[in-house]
Design an enzyme around this catalytic site. Structure first.
Site, PDB file in Angstrom:
ATOM      1  N   ILE A 112       7.203  46.546  84.262  1.00 22.02           N
ATOM      2  CA  ILE A 112       8.384  46.252  85.078  1.00 22.02           C
ATOM      3  C   ILE A 112       8.959  44.888  84.700  1.00 22.02           C
ATOM      4  CG2 ILE A 112       9.229  45.890  87.436  1.00 22.02           C
ATOM      5  CD1 ILE A 112       6.960  47.852  88.336  1.00 22.02           C
ATOM      6  N   ASP A 165       2.113  35.404  81.862  1.00 22.40           N
ATOM      7  CA  ASP A 165       1.228  36.566  81.964  1.00 22.40           C
ATOM      8  C   ASP A 165      -0.125  36.186  81.392  1.00 22.40           C
ATOM      9  OD1 ASP A 165      -0.025  39.247  81.538  1.00 22.40           O
ATOM     10  OD2 ASP A 165       1.966  39.969  82.062  1.00 22.40           O
ATOM     11  N   THR A 176       9.067  42.351  94.215  1.00 21.16           N
ATOM     12  CA  THR A 176       8.998  43.821  94.310  1.00 21.16           C
ATOM     13  C   THR A 176       7.586  44.281  93.927  1.00 21.16           C
ATOM     14  OG1 THR A 176       9.755  44.055  92.038  1.00 21.16           O
ATOM     15  CG2 THR A 176      11.452  44.209  93.755  1.00 21.16           C
ATOM     16  N   ARG A 200       3.741  43.336  95.304  1.00 25.39           N
ATOM     17  CA  ARG A 200       2.975  43.687  96.491  1.00 25.39           C
ATOM     18  C   ARG A 200       3.122  42.545  97.487  1.00 25.39           C
ATOM     19  NH1 ARG A 200       3.322  48.136  95.376  1.00 25.39           N
ATOM     20  NH2 ARG A 200       1.732  49.709  94.966  1.00 25.39           N
ATOM     21  N   ASP A 260      11.197  43.508  98.600  1.00 24.07           N
ATOM     22  CA  ASP A 260      11.042  44.952  98.792  1.00 24.07           C
ATOM     23  C   ASP A 260       9.672  45.284  99.368  1.00 24.07           C
ATOM     24  OD1 ASP A 260      11.969  47.727  98.356  1.00 24.07           O
ATOM     25  OD2 ASP A 260      10.333  47.831  96.891  1.00 24.07           O
ATOM     26  N   GLU A 311       3.257  46.557 106.191  1.00 19.45           N
ATOM     27  CA  GLU A 311       4.349  47.534 106.068  1.00 19.45           C
ATOM     28  C   GLU A 311       4.122  48.693 107.035  1.00 19.45           C
ATOM     29  OE1 GLU A 311       5.010  48.552 101.941  1.00 19.45           O
ATOM     30  OE2 GLU A 311       5.322  46.462 101.395  1.00 19.45           O
ATOM     31  N   HIS A 344      10.490  48.772 100.826  1.00 18.29           N
ATOM     32  CA  HIS A 344       9.595  49.295  99.770  1.00 18.29           C
ATOM     33  C   HIS A 344      10.168  50.566  99.111  1.00 18.29           C
ATOM     34  CE1 HIS A 344       5.124  49.318  98.382  1.00 18.29           C
ATOM     35  NE2 HIS A 344       5.933  49.772  97.423  1.00 18.29           N
ATOM     36  N   ILE A 345      11.380  50.408  98.584  1.00 20.83           N
ATOM     37  CA  ILE A 345      12.064  51.560  97.974  1.00 20.83           C
ATOM     38  C   ILE A 345      12.293  51.382  96.476  1.00 20.83           C
ATOM     39  CG2 ILE A 345      13.277  52.316 100.067  1.00 20.83           C
ATOM     40  CD1 ILE A 345      15.772  50.744  98.874  1.00 20.83           C
ATOM     41  N   ALA A 372      10.792  52.042  93.795  1.00 18.01           N
ATOM     42  CA  ALA A 372      10.539  53.168  92.885  1.00 18.01           C
ATOM     43  C   ALA A 372      11.270  54.431  93.328  1.00 18.01           C
ATOM     44  CB  ALA A 372       9.040  53.446  92.832  1.00 18.01           C
TER      45      ALA A 372
HETATM   46  N1  LIG Z   1       8.076  48.046  95.041  1.00 16.43           N
HETATM   47  C1  LIG Z   1       7.682  49.196  94.523  1.00 16.43           C
HETATM   48  O1  LIG Z   1       8.055  50.259  94.992  1.00 16.43           O
HETATM   49  C2  LIG Z   1       6.795  49.194  93.312  1.00 16.43           C
HETATM   50  C3  LIG Z   1       6.823  50.295  92.448  1.00 16.43           C
HETATM   51  C4  LIG Z   1       6.052  50.265  91.312  1.00 16.43           C
HETATM   52  C5  LIG Z   1       5.223  49.176  91.058  1.00 16.43           C
HETATM   53  N2  LIG Z   1       5.179  48.142  91.934  1.00 16.43           N
HETATM   54  C6  LIG Z   1       4.321  47.000  91.685  1.00 16.43           C
HETATM   55  O2  LIG Z   1       4.817  46.285  90.572  1.00 16.43           O
HETATM   56  C7  LIG Z   1       3.753  45.539  89.988  1.00 16.43           C
HETATM   57  C8  LIG Z   1       3.824  45.585  88.477  1.00 16.43           C
HETATM   58  O3  LIG Z   1       3.778  46.923  88.005  1.00 16.43           O
HETATM   59  P1  LIG Z   1       3.800  47.214  86.416  1.00 16.43           P
HETATM   60  O4  LIG Z   1       3.930  48.682  86.257  1.00 16.43           O
HETATM   61  O5  LIG Z   1       4.745  46.331  85.721  1.00 16.43           O
HETATM   62  O6  LIG Z   1       2.302  46.785  86.053  1.00 16.43           O
HETATM   63  P2  LIG Z   1       1.749  46.373  84.619  1.00 16.43           P
HETATM   64  O7  LIG Z   1       0.279  46.546  84.701  1.00 16.43           O
HETATM   65  O8  LIG Z   1       2.479  47.075  83.537  1.00 16.43           O
HETATM   66  O9  LIG Z   1       2.120  44.815  84.542  1.00 16.43           O
HETATM   67  C9  LIG Z   1       1.486  43.841  85.305  1.00 16.43           C
HETATM   68  C10 LIG Z   1       1.344  42.601  84.429  1.00 16.43           C
HETATM   69  O10 LIG Z   1       0.793  41.558  85.225  1.00 16.43           O
HETATM   70  C11 LIG Z   1      -0.127  40.842  84.421  1.00 16.43           C
HETATM   71  N3  LIG Z   1      -1.044  40.113  85.289  1.00 16.43           N
HETATM   72  C12 LIG Z   1      -2.129  40.594  85.941  1.00 16.43           C
HETATM   73  N4  LIG Z   1      -2.697  39.619  86.665  1.00 16.43           N
HETATM   74  C13 LIG Z   1      -1.946  38.499  86.469  1.00 16.43           C
HETATM   75  C14 LIG Z   1      -2.019  37.165  86.936  1.00 16.43           C
HETATM   76  N5  LIG Z   1      -2.986  36.775  87.776  1.00 16.43           N
HETATM   77  N6  LIG Z   1      -1.100  36.284  86.507  1.00 16.43           N
HETATM   78  C15 LIG Z   1      -0.126  36.671  85.642  1.00 16.43           C
HETATM   79  N7  LIG Z   1      -0.003  37.908  85.163  1.00 16.43           N
HETATM   80  C16 LIG Z   1      -0.900  38.816  85.583  1.00 16.43           C
HETATM   81  C17 LIG Z   1      -0.785  41.878  83.550  1.00 16.43           C
HETATM   82  O11 LIG Z   1      -1.353  41.304  82.371  1.00 16.43           O
HETATM   83  C18 LIG Z   1       0.392  42.802  83.241  1.00 16.43           C
HETATM   84  O12 LIG Z   1       1.049  42.441  82.043  1.00 16.43           O
HETATM   85  C19 LIG Z   1       2.480  46.089  90.633  1.00 16.43           C
HETATM   86  O13 LIG Z   1       2.118  45.190  91.693  1.00 16.43           O
HETATM   87  C20 LIG Z   1       2.907  47.366  91.272  1.00 16.43           C
HETATM   88  O14 LIG Z   1       2.099  47.698  92.373  1.00 16.43           O
HETATM   89  C21 LIG Z   1       5.956  48.127  93.052  1.00 16.43           C
END
Ligand SMILES: NC(=O)c1ccc[n+]([C@@H]2O[C@H](COP(=O)([O-])OP(=O)(O)OC[C@H]3O[C@@H](n4cnc5c(N)ncnc54)[C@H](O)[C@@H]3O)[C@@H](O)[C@H]2O)c1
Length: 304
Positions: free
Chosen positions: A153, A172, A229, A231, A255, A260, A278-279, A281
């Site tokens: 994301i 990251d 967006t 957690r 979001d 929640e 929380h929308i 996705a």
């Molecule tokens: N709001 C929503 O509806 C919604 C929908 C989908 C995902 N999400 C959330 O979005 C977030 C990211 O999803 P994604 O698919 O991009 O995940 P992803 O695993 O592809 O990317 C997460 C990145 O964070 C990095 N990371 C992990 N711990 C870290 C830290 N302590 N410091 C810095 N970087 C760190 C990882 O190396 C990774 O590159 C997740 O929390 C997921 O739950 C929310």
């Protein structure tokens, strides 16, 4: 015939495809106290975020035939994954299906915060015409966006931001050197906090102290726009509210929330908060892709 429980809804076309593949599909949300017993009767269950599959449910489900839990979406924090796997129940998710939708909502919150879109609309619906109050917006072009967590994301947002003439700083724990270019570089968290005009959070749910807290907010630029967006637990909402009230944080786009549905009225009602329930996705396109991935996982798992 394999029996599949769809607990929190799934794209209609995906359900039709599962049925055409010979799965028996039930769509039913069970309250927590009935879920474990219900799961005994299914070979697989598909959940989104509303259904929580905890140890107690797994203890009951493992007495039956449950082999697979699929989270239609990214975060699996609503499932006790390690416990399920220890008990022979596999857990899978659909990690890439919603990345673009989430990145687009993060961008929408950035723009909403920059131009008071959310609060100005709310004010107009109350019959007001507050041209002066909401006239002091800012542009996002030529600004610096700090992306914390440059995974699926974060990168999708980074690409969009670069296309909109922003510079991107990424922090990251894992770095992909091939992404670095004139308009994108990896930096330390401290440098990102100090240099970014906009900060968007995209790490997974992190254990321990929230990453965005009084200490990290203090390091941010004055007047920063902050978007979450990822957690809700990644942000200390009291510290965020204090930052908004002091003006340290210009505006926040949210979001996700610590609780929640959120009952944090002071935060939700703050005039510089742009919020959604929380929308991120929840787009037609993401639902379609999640459905496709769920069908693929089930087909592969049960070798159909
Ligand atoms: N709001 C929503 O509806 C919604 C929908 C989908 C995902 N999400 C959330 O979005 C977030 C990211 O999803 P994604 O698919 O991009 O995940 P992803 O695993 O592809 O990317 C997460 C990145 O964070 C990095 N990371 C992990 N711990 C870290 C830290 N302590 N410091 C810095 N970087 C760190 C990882 O190396 C990774 O590159 C997740 O929390 C997921 O739950 C929310």
């Amino acid at each position: 015939m394999k029996r599949i429980l769809i607990s929190d809804g799934l794209d209609k076309a995906a359900i039709a495809r599962l049925e055409s593949l010979g799965f028996a599909v039930d769509q039913q949300f069970y309250p927590s106290e009935e879920l474990g017993a219900a799961l005994k009767n299914y070979d697989a269950v598909v959940v989104r975020s509303a259904t929580k599959v905890r140890k107690a449910h797994i203890d009951l489900a493992k007495e039956g035939k449950l082999q697979l839990i699929i989270r239609g979406g990214v975060g699996v924090d609503n499932i006790d994954v390690a416990y399920a796997e220890e008990n022979g129940i596999r857990v899978k998710n659909t990690p890439a299906a919603s990345s673009n939708s989430v990145a687009e909502l993060a961008l929408a919150h950035m723009l909403s915060c920059a131009r008071f879109v959310s609060i100005a609309g709310h004010s107009m619906r109350q019959g007001k015409w507050e041209k002066k109050a909401y006239g002091g917006g800012i542009e996002i072009s030529d600004k610096t966006l700090g992306v914390i967590g440059y995974g699926r994301i974060g990168r999708a947002l980074g690409q969009k931001a670069q296309a909109l003439s922003m510079r991107v700083l990424a922090y990251d724990v894992y770095q992909d050197a091939s992404l670095v270019c004139d308009t994108m570089q990896y930096v330390s968290l401290e440098e990102l906090l100090q240099r970014s005009d906009f900060i968007s959070l995209h790490t997974p749910s992190l254990d321990g102290k929230p990453l965005i807290c009084a200490e990290t907010i203090a390091q941010m630029k004055d007047g920063v726009v902050f978007v979450n967006t990822s957690r809700g637990g990644n942000v200390d909402e009291s510290a965020l509210l204090a930052g908004l009230e002091s003006g340290k944080i210009r505006a926040a786009g949210l979001d996700v929330f610590a609780e929640e549905p959120s009952r944090n009225e002071a935060l939700l009602a703050h005039p510089r908060v742009s919020c959604t329930p929380h929308i991120a996705a929840s787009t037609e396109e993401a639902q379609g892709r999640i459905g496709d991935e769920v069908v693929h996982i089930l087909q592969t798992f049960f070798s159909l």
